[in-house]
Design a protein around this motif. Structure first.
Motif, mmCIF file in Angstrom:
data_model
loop_
_atom_site.group_PDB
_atom_site.id
_atom_site.type_symbol
_atom_site.label_atom_id
_atom_site.label_comp_id
_atom_site.label_asym_id
_atom_site.label_seq_id
_atom_site.Cartn_x
_atom_site.Cartn_y
_atom_site.Cartn_z
ATOM 1 N N ASP A 173 0.804 -1.220 0.000
ATOM 2 C CA ASP A 173 0.000 0.000 0.000
ATOM 3 C C ASP A 173 0.837 1.270 0.000
ATOM 4 O O ASP A 173 0.359 2.343 -0.358
ATOM 5 C CB ASP A 173 -0.941 0.021 1.214
ATOM 6 N N GLY A 174 2.086 1.173 0.419
ATOM 7 C CA GLY A 174 2.951 2.341 0.419
ATOM 8 C C GLY A 174 2.858 3.129 1.709
ATOM 9 O O GLY A 174 2.511 2.612 2.771
ATOM 10 N N LEU A 175 3.194 4.421 1.606
ATOM 11 C CA LEU A 175 3.274 5.294 2.767
ATOM 12 C C LEU A 175 1.901 5.725 3.247
ATOM 13 O O LEU A 175 0.936 5.794 2.484
ATOM 14 C CB LEU A 175 4.100 6.538 2.425
ATOM 15 N N GLY A 176 1.837 6.037 4.535
ATOM 16 C CA GLY A 176 0.626 6.581 5.119
ATOM 17 C C GLY A 176 0.976 7.404 6.337
ATOM 18 O O GLY A 176 2.089 7.310 6.878
ATOM 19 N N ALA A 177 0.054 8.241 6.756
ATOM 20 C CA ALA A 177 0.285 9.083 7.922
ATOM 21 C C ALA A 177 -1.039 9.364 8.600
ATOM 22 O O ALA A 177 -2.108 9.274 7.991
ATOM 23 C CB ALA A 177 0.968 10.394 7.530
ATOM 24 N N ASN A 178 -0.970 9.683 9.869
ATOM 25 C CA ASN A 178 -2.159 9.979 10.652
ATOM 26 C C ASN A 178 -1.855 11.109 11.615
ATOM 27 O O ASN A 178 -0.772 11.167 12.213
ATOM 28 C CB ASN A 178 -2.614 8.740 11.420
ATOM 29 N N PHE A 179 -2.810 12.014 11.755
ATOM 30 C CA PHE A 179 -2.715 13.042 12.780
ATOM 31 C C PHE A 179 -4.094 13.205 13.401
ATOM 32 O O PHE A 179 -5.094 13.308 12.696
ATOM 33 C CB PHE A 179 -2.242 14.378 12.210
#
Length: 308
Positions: free
Chosen positions: A188-194
């Motif tokens: 799925d590759g990169l991901g981020a959460n805030f």
């Protein structure tokens, strides 16, 4: 004086009646205690087995590995969709041979999504892909807000993840909690959460809560955003009520609303200290259903298997 004595006598009698009822409940449903003991024992045995991998022969560690599990079963039928079932299992294993800086986490859902959402309202594609996760979590110290994970998740993809959590007491009644994370999945590759959560303690038994979550997904190159407003009311040690409004949407092809929901959740501790059930009537509006109201009710049973 006689009136006070009568009131005290009535309170004592009521307390004795409650204690008698609790003792009677403890004597009943003995199979619950047997089931709880068997599952807790199995989890702890697994914890000891994993911890042995990191044991040093010449080092005598008196602290034993410890495990705990949460199992949650639910049925969330609604109009036009009656077969919405929810199963959540999360097992955490403490590893003292790594100085309690690392633990093993196994779950059948992705903990990036909020725990308090309703499955019927979630992004079905995301839910399906995030069903299983097994990872080693490491922290520089047991109370550190920074943690790192290495494991398998989202249909057995290898992943690495770093997360930082912190909280700030803004006033005597207001508390801010926030966290940010970044991760990489092999497919799925990169991901981020805030995300951040603001709590206002209106009284000793009532809290107003504002939740905000943003998830960046490299595979689809967009942001999934969620906001919710809740009022939590605790009536006593066994009963609580959560009233909430929830909205969710995406950033592409433009910033738009995908669904919104209102619900009223009653959570009750029943029969044993480790056993809970929830009843949550809700109304859901979704874009793919032309925002036509869908009425439903969520029924859940949750058990905690560990030290109470």
């Amino acid at each position: 004086m006689s009136r006070l004595n009568a009131q005290e006598t009535e309170q004592v009698a009521q307390l004795k009646a409650e204690q008698t009822a609790e003792q009677k409940t403890e004597q009943e449903y003995q199979w619950l205690d047997t089931m709880h003991q068997n599952i807790a024992s199995s989890v702890n045995s697994s914890a000891l087995w994993f911890d042995d991998f990191f044991a040093l022969k010449d080092f005598d560690n008196r602290e034993e590995a410890y495990g705990e599990a949460r199992i949650r079963l639910g049925w969330e039928p609604r109009s036009r969709q009656l077969n919405e079932f929810e199963t959540r299992i999360k097992i955490s294993v403490k590893l003292p041979n790594l100085k309690n800086r690392a633990d093993l986490v196994l779950s059948d859902y992705d903990d990036d999504r909020p725990n308090n959402d309703i499955q019927a309202s979630g992004n079905n594609e995301s839910v399906d892909k995030n069903r299983f996760s097994l990872a080693i979590r490491w922290r520089s110290s047991p109370d550190s807000g920074l943690s790192h994970r290495l494991g398998l998740g989202r249909r057995l993809q290898a992943f690495v993840k770093s997360r930082y959590r912190n909280s700030h007491l803004l006033s005597e009644k207001t508390n801010l909690r926030w966290e940010t994370s970044a991760y990489l999945y092999s497919n799925d590759g990169l991901g981020a959460n805030f995300s951040w959560q603001l709590d206002y303690n209106a009284s000793t038994h009532s809290i107003f809560r504002w939740n905000n979550n943003y998830y960046f997904r490299d595979r689809t190159n967009d942001w999934l955003w969620q906001h919710s407003w809740q009022k939590l009311t605790q009536f006593n040690e066994k009963n609580a009520l959560i009233a909430g409004i929830y909205i969710e949407g995406l950033s592409r092809p433009n910033y738009h609303l995908d669904e919104y929901l209102i619900s009223l959740r009653w959570r009750k501790n029943t029969l044993r200290k480790w056993l809970f059930y929830e009843i949550e009537p809700f109304v859901l509006w979704r874009r793919d259903e032309q925002f036509s109201a869908s009425y439903g009710i969520a029924l859940r049973l949750e058990g905690y298997f560990g030290d109470i």
